[in-house]
Write a protein that holds these residues in place. Sequence first.
Motif, short mmCIF file in Angstrom:
data_model
loop_
_atom_site.label_atom_id
_atom_site.label_comp_id
_atom_site.label_asym_id
_atom_site.label_seq_id
_atom_site.Cartn_x
_atom_site.Cartn_y
_atom_site.Cartn_z
N LEU A 255 0.81 -1.22 0.00
CA LEU A 255 0.00 0.00 0.00
C LEU A 255 0.84 1.27 0.00
N SER A 256 2.07 1.17 0.49
CA SER A 256 2.88 2.39 0.63
C SER A 256 4.09 2.41 -0.29
N ASN A 257 4.11 1.54 -1.31
CA ASN A 257 5.29 1.54 -2.17
C ASN A 257 5.35 2.82 -3.00
N ASN A 258 6.56 3.21 -3.35
CA ASN A 258 6.79 4.51 -3.98
C ASN A 258 6.05 4.67 -5.31
N GLY A 259 6.00 3.61 -6.10
CA GLY A 259 5.34 3.71 -7.40
C GLY A 259 3.86 4.04 -7.27
N ARG A 260 3.20 3.40 -6.32
CA ARG A 260 1.77 3.63 -6.14
C ARG A 260 1.50 5.04 -5.60
N LEU A 261 2.27 5.46 -4.60
CA LEU A 261 2.06 6.79 -4.02
C LEU A 261 2.35 7.89 -5.04
N ALA B 99 10.80 11.47 -5.32
CA ALA B 99 10.36 12.73 -4.71
C ALA B 99 8.83 12.82 -4.68
N LEU B 100 8.16 12.22 -5.66
CA LEU B 100 6.70 12.27 -5.70
C LEU B 100 6.10 11.50 -4.53
N ALA B 101 6.64 10.32 -4.26
CA ALA B 101 6.17 9.54 -3.11
C ALA B 101 6.49 10.26 -1.81
N ASP B 102 7.66 10.90 -1.76
CA ASP B 102 8.04 11.65 -0.55
C ASP B 102 7.06 12.79 -0.28
N VAL B 103 6.62 13.45 -1.34
CA VAL B 103 5.66 14.55 -1.17
C VAL B 103 4.33 14.02 -0.67
N PHE B 104 3.90 12.87 -1.21
CA PHE B 104 2.65 12.26 -0.74
C PHE B 104 2.73 11.97 0.76
N GLU B 105 3.84 11.38 1.18
CA GLU B 105 4.01 11.06 2.60
C GLU B 105 4.07 12.33 3.44
N ALA B 106 4.68 13.39 2.89
CA ALA B 106 4.74 14.66 3.61
C ALA B 106 3.35 15.25 3.78
N LEU B 107 2.50 15.08 2.77
CA LEU B 107 1.12 15.57 2.87
C LEU B 107 0.36 14.84 3.98
N LEU C 199 -1.43 16.87 -7.94
CA LEU C 199 -0.74 17.56 -6.84
C LEU C 199 0.73 17.81 -7.14
N HIS C 200 1.26 17.11 -8.14
CA HIS C 200 2.67 17.34 -8.49
C HIS C 200 2.89 18.75 -9.01
N THR C 201 1.83 19.38 -9.51
CA THR C 201 1.96 20.74 -10.04
C THR C 201 2.13 21.77 -8.92
N LYS C 202 1.92 21.35 -7.67
CA LYS C 202 2.03 22.27 -6.53
C LYS C 202 3.39 22.20 -5.86
N ILE C 203 4.26 21.33 -6.36
CA ILE C 203 5.58 21.19 -5.75
C ILE C 203 6.47 22.37 -6.15
N LEU C 204 7.06 23.03 -5.17
CA LEU C 204 7.97 24.13 -5.43
C LEU C 204 9.41 23.63 -5.28
N HIS C 205 10.18 23.76 -6.32
CA HIS C 205 11.58 23.32 -6.27
C HIS C 205 12.37 24.08 -7.32
#
Length: 201
Positions: A20-26, A85-93, A35-41
């Motif tokens: 359920l928490s693997n990086n590809g799925r998240l 980084a996408l999975a990391d952002v999901f977890e951060a949310l 939500l990837h469009t909201k990432i500031l980097h």
Amino acid sequence: MVRCKEEFCHGRVTDIRQDLSNNGRLAYILVACRLHTKILHNSPDLFGKISIYAGDDELFPKDLSIDNQLNKDIDQWADSTAPKALADVFEALVGAIFLDSKKCLQTVWNVIEPLLQQYINRSITDPNLNPVRTFFEQGGKVISEYTQTNTEKETTISICIIEATNGCRYEGYGTNRKMAKANACRKAIKSVIPNKIIIDN
């Protein structure tokens, strides 16, 4: 869960959690929700990787709504090479919701559960497999591990050779020993169970 489901061992619960928490799925869920469009980097490299992943028409058809994206069967992407980084952002949310709700787990669940709903029951009945643990539980073994350097490109890769119980050998590659071993085990498991999805962790 182990107490409620007597047929579940701790290893099975670990499979479900990792599935359920693997990086590809998240990563998929984050992009499906736009939500990837909201990432500031300020990283051209990361921007390029995210753009390539999010622009994959097979993964994210432009004519599908967010609801349809989330209802799409994405098991085949459970071991995808989406930018971590996408999975990391999901977890951060998830963490941000937890803190903003004054550490209310029910609020977190109310927000996250609809995003994972279709995968929860499937993971409980038939969780995707962790390749390394599954391979060694089946009696496989490591034959050799070493590194190889490309002097022209100034890069070094790790190589792992493993052997299954039937004598077949598989060679895996990665930027480190852990990734090389996972790559080799993934090849071995897919050759034994070709339609089974396995996950990266």
